[in-house]
Design a protein around this motif. Sequence first.
Motif, PDB file in Angstrom:
ATOM      1  N   LYS A 110       0.827  -1.214   0.000  1.00  0.00           N
ATOM      2  CA  LYS A 110       0.000   0.000   0.000  1.00  0.00           C
ATOM      3  C   LYS A 110       0.858   1.260   0.000  1.00  0.00           C
ATOM      4  O   LYS A 110       0.496   2.277  -0.586  1.00  0.00           O
ATOM      5  N   ALA A 111       1.983   1.194   0.686  1.00  0.00           N
ATOM      6  CA  ALA A 111       2.879   2.350   0.756  1.00  0.00           C
ATOM      7  C   ALA A 111       3.587   2.608  -0.568  1.00  0.00           C
ATOM      8  O   ALA A 111       4.106   3.700  -0.797  1.00  0.00           O
ATOM      9  N   HIS A 112       3.609   1.608  -1.453  1.00  0.00           N
ATOM     10  CA  HIS A 112       4.255   1.729  -2.765  1.00  0.00           C
ATOM     11  C   HIS A 112       3.282   1.372  -3.889  1.00  0.00           C
ATOM     12  O   HIS A 112       3.525   0.424  -4.642  1.00  0.00           O
ATOM     13  N   PRO A 113       2.202   2.123  -4.066  1.00  0.00           N
ATOM     14  CA  PRO A 113       1.255   1.771  -5.131  1.00  0.00           C
ATOM     15  C   PRO A 113       1.888   1.867  -6.520  1.00  0.00           C
ATOM     16  O   PRO A 113       1.452   1.204  -7.455  1.00  0.00           O
ATOM     17  N   GLU A 114       2.954   2.651  -6.653  1.00  0.00           N
ATOM     18  CA  GLU A 114       3.613   2.792  -7.953  1.00  0.00           C
ATOM     19  C   GLU A 114       4.293   1.506  -8.398  1.00  0.00           C
ATOM     20  O   GLU A 114       4.598   1.320  -9.568  1.00  0.00           O
ATOM     21  N   HIS A 115       4.504   0.582  -7.474  1.00  0.00           N
ATOM     22  CA  HIS A 115       5.138  -0.685  -7.805  1.00  0.00           C
ATOM     23  C   HIS A 115       4.136  -1.781  -8.190  1.00  0.00           C
ATOM     24  O   HIS A 115       4.514  -2.839  -8.634  1.00  0.00           O
ATOM     25  N   VAL A 116       2.874  -1.518  -7.965  1.00  0.00           N
ATOM     26  CA  VAL A 116       1.841  -2.488  -8.302  1.00  0.00           C
ATOM     27  C   VAL A 116       1.396  -2.205  -9.734  1.00  0.00           C
ATOM     28  O   VAL A 116       0.722  -1.219 -10.002  1.00  0.00           O
ATOM     29  N   ALA A 117       1.800  -3.062 -10.658  1.00  0.00           N
ATOM     30  CA  ALA A 117       1.589  -2.806 -12.085  1.00  0.00           C
ATOM     31  C   ALA A 117       0.172  -3.155 -12.519  1.00  0.00           C
ATOM     32  O   ALA A 117      -0.285  -4.283 -12.322  1.00  0.00           O
ATOM     33  N   ASN A 118      -0.487  -2.191 -13.092  1.00  0.00           N
ATOM     34  CA  ASN A 118      -1.781  -2.379 -13.772  1.00  0.00           C
ATOM     35  C   ASN A 118      -2.830  -3.126 -12.964  1.00  0.00           C
ATOM     36  O   ASN A 118      -3.623  -3.876 -13.514  1.00  0.00           O
ATOM     37  N   GLU A 119      -2.819  -2.971 -11.671  1.00  0.00           N
ATOM     38  CA  GLU A 119      -3.851  -3.613 -10.867  1.00  0.00           C
ATOM     39  C   GLU A 119      -4.971  -2.617 -10.621  1.00  0.00           C
ATOM     40  O   GLU A 119      -4.721  -1.473 -10.257  1.00  0.00           O
TER      41      GLU A 119
END
Length: 184
Positions: A171-180
């Motif tokens: 949650k702290a790194h939403p930029e790392h969650v690809a295309n979700e």
Amino acid sequence: MWDAIEKRSQENQAHIEAFKCSHDNQELRKRTVKGGAVQFVNQCLRCGSAMSQPLSRAKALEQNGGVEPPPFDEQKLESWKKAYNQGFVDIQTRYNARITENKTEFRDWYGTYLSSPEWEAKRQKVFKRAKQTCEGCGEHPATEVHHLSYDNVGDELLFQLVALCDTCHTKAHPEHVANEEPDL
């Protein structure tokens, strides 16, 4: 990164200064404007800008020794504008390359740092402070130490670091969650 931003700012300012035109060299020109109307104006021979209010044909011929002035050089004006705009594109391209280079250097250094004994000692202090519990949800065991700020990375203050579980770290790194897509 701030060095690259400052460098870009300096380059932009130098570019603006280089394109400031004093309009010292002007010549009377015949310009056809929208609708086919003809105007007689002074044109800067460096940047191509129109530099005077339109003159009547009679006044223009009088000023030009009875000779019809040459045509207004629209291409000079367009070339000047194109070169001015392209300069900013070139500066931005160099800036982007510097940022990419800086990011690559940082990532390499950061990866090494995260494997260091110094980082492991800080991690353990943060886990101990949090009593091995996620400081995000307060429920799950902490598995990650998260930077709240990278201002002092490598010499962090402990309050700049938090212990998180995997879920909260994601949650702290939403930029790392690809295309979700978020669950609604």
